[in-house]
Design an enzyme around this catalytic site. Structure first.
Site, PDB file in Angstrom:
ATOM      1  N   SER A  58      -3.540  -9.742  -4.484  1.00 48.20           N
ATOM      2  CA  SER A  58      -3.190  -8.853  -5.597  1.00 48.20           C
ATOM      3  C   SER A  58      -1.774  -9.135  -6.076  1.00 48.20           C
ATOM      4  CB  SER A  58      -3.301  -7.388  -5.151  1.00 48.20           C
ATOM      5  OG  SER A  58      -4.586  -7.094  -4.667  1.00 48.20           O
ATOM      6  N   GLU A  62      -0.265   0.615   5.954  1.00 47.00           N
ATOM      7  CA  GLU A  62      -1.046   0.455   4.731  1.00 47.00           C
ATOM      8  C   GLU A  62      -1.750   1.732   4.318  1.00 47.00           C
ATOM      9  OE1 GLU A  62      -3.954  -2.961   2.827  1.00 47.00           O
ATOM     10  OE2 GLU A  62      -3.750  -2.785   4.991  1.00 47.00           O
ATOM     11  N   SER A 101      -5.470 -12.801   3.649  1.00 46.57           N
ATOM     12  CA  SER A 101      -6.841 -13.317   3.627  1.00 46.57           C
ATOM     13  C   SER A 101      -6.898 -14.764   3.171  1.00 46.57           C
ATOM     14  CB  SER A 101      -7.713 -12.466   2.701  1.00 46.57           C
ATOM     15  OG  SER A 101      -7.856 -11.154   3.197  1.00 46.57           O
ATOM     16  N   GLN A 143       0.897 -10.091  -0.955  1.00 45.44           N
ATOM     17  CA  GLN A 143       0.562 -10.239   0.462  1.00 45.44           C
ATOM     18  C   GLN A 143      -0.362 -11.422   0.670  1.00 45.44           C
ATOM     19  OE1 GLN A 143      -0.580  -6.819   3.262  1.00 45.44           O
ATOM     20  NE2 GLN A 143      -2.591  -7.620   2.712  1.00 45.44           N
TER      21      GLN A 143
END
Length: 383
Positions: free
Chosen positions: A154, A238, A122, A119
């Site tokens: 991650s 999520e 950020s 993903q």
């Protein structure tokens, strides 16, 4: 409210437990692609996917059966999942916002455990304040060219694909002009992944640099400039079932801590005993709240859940050091092959839980969401 599971759920539990008892002993401790393919081959990926648009090689399960599978998976001590981002975040987003062609292209490989995802949200300066994204994507014919940096990513080293937010309209600010793009990670010279060493000694997160990386225009989810709506929808997926599964691991950590406190006599201290009881009571309350809000459309439920468990887990890490006393301040044997210096599970619990209140949206951001979107309080002034 009745929080018990029905007969069908218990039948499903027996099936899940039998499968896990058979396969977990031979599974690699760290999981990985092979384990994902094993799960996919037997239909255990994508249990909760909406089948309105068709099946993609996975078995179906009710919401409570998804909880059962997650609980049994955690109790069996099964390996960590490297495919959960594609399964639990990307897939529901494509089912809700993707085109038929996108669903047909990307969901079957996720269900088979063959393609892994990361993903790209950020950025430096755009973590909890996600609307401050600066990564840009310029449309060049049928291809977007992406330039920028993502952080705290991650699984980026193992992922085949990344879904990310990028600014596709140069004259926009904040949440306007963002697009949700699906980007192949195998682009040498255009994408660089750098591991981030944490204070635990491990590197669970990465920096990802995009230097003219390509993404097909047909792999944009939603309209150009409508990425914020898609991204916020994804964040709603999520939490929920995953929170209940996470609590199984929390319960195991707490049980181990209680056993240590009893064995060492620290449980005789009334202050420590009170803190242990409080942790147990709060964990039970979080479980009931998570069950109560399963499938809810309450906009504050995900933020409340994140706020509760992150604060709880950080306190557990602090309590673990207190219970273990002086030995917790000394180094032991490395707890994994990835740690360059001695650290044991107690150290890891304390150190990693410091990040719980930051990643996935800080506690301050969650409080703002609850205050503004649920309680209707005045919005915090924005710069």
């Amino acid at each position: 409210m009745d929080f018990s599971f029905g007969p069908d759920d218990e039948t499903f539990r027996a099936e899940a437990r039998a499968w896990l008892d058979t396969h977990v002993p031979d599974a690699p401790p760290g999981g990985g692609p092979g384990w994902e393919r094993r799960l996919g081959a037997d239909g255990w990926i994508g249990l909760g996917w909406d089948t309105t648009h068709g099946a993609y090689g996975n078995r179906t399960a009710s919401l409570t059966q998804q909880v059962v599978w997650g609980e049994e998976y955690a109790r069996a001590g099964a390996p960590p999942r490297s495919g959960h981002i594609g399964e639990n975040l990307l897939a529901p987003t494509l089912l809700a916002h993707g085109t038929p062609a996108q669903r047909d292209r990307f969901l079957p490989p996720v269900a088979r455990g063959e393609e892994l995802w990361c993903q790209g949200y950020s950025e430096p300066g755009a973590g909890s304040d996600l609307a401050n994204v600066r990564t840009t994507a310029v449309l060049d014919g049928a291809t977007y060219r992406i330039t920028g940096q993502k952080i705290w990513t991650s699984l980026a080293r193992d992922a085949h694909w990344c879904f990310l937010l990028a600014r596709t309209r140069a004259d926009t600010t904040r949440h306007h002009g963002l697009s949700f793009l699906l980007v192949p990670m195998d682009q040498p010279g255009r994408i660089e992944v750098r591991p981030i060493r944490q204070m635990t000694g491990t590197s669970d997160f990465n920096e990802v640099f995009f230097d003219g990386a390509h993404a097909a225009a047909e792999h944009r989810v939603g309209a150009d400039g409508d990425g914020w709506r898609v991204a916020m929808s994804l964040l709603g997926f999520e939490r929920g079932v995953s929170t209940l599964v996470q609590q199984i691991g929390f319960a195991r950590e707490l049980a181990g801590l209680v056993a240590t406190a009893v064995a060492t006599g620290t449980a005789d201290d009334p202050v420590i005993r009170d803190r242990l009881v409080r942790q147990w009571a709060e964990l039970r309350t979080m479980r009931w709240n998570a069950l109560r809000t399963l499938g809810t459309t309450d906009p504050g439920a995900p933020s409340l859940s994140k706020l509760l468990w992150s604060q709880w887990h950080r306190r557990l890490g602090e309590l673990a050091l207190t219970v273990h006393g002086t030995p917790a301040a000394t180094a032991g044997a490395p707890w994994s092959a990835d740690t360059p210096y001695p650290i044991d599970p107690v150290h890891h619990l304390f150190l990693f839980s410091r990040a719980d209140t930051i990643y996935g949206g800080t506690g301050e951001i969650q409080r703002n969401i609850i205050a503004e979107r649920v309680l209707g309080l005045p919005r915090e002034p924005r710069p």
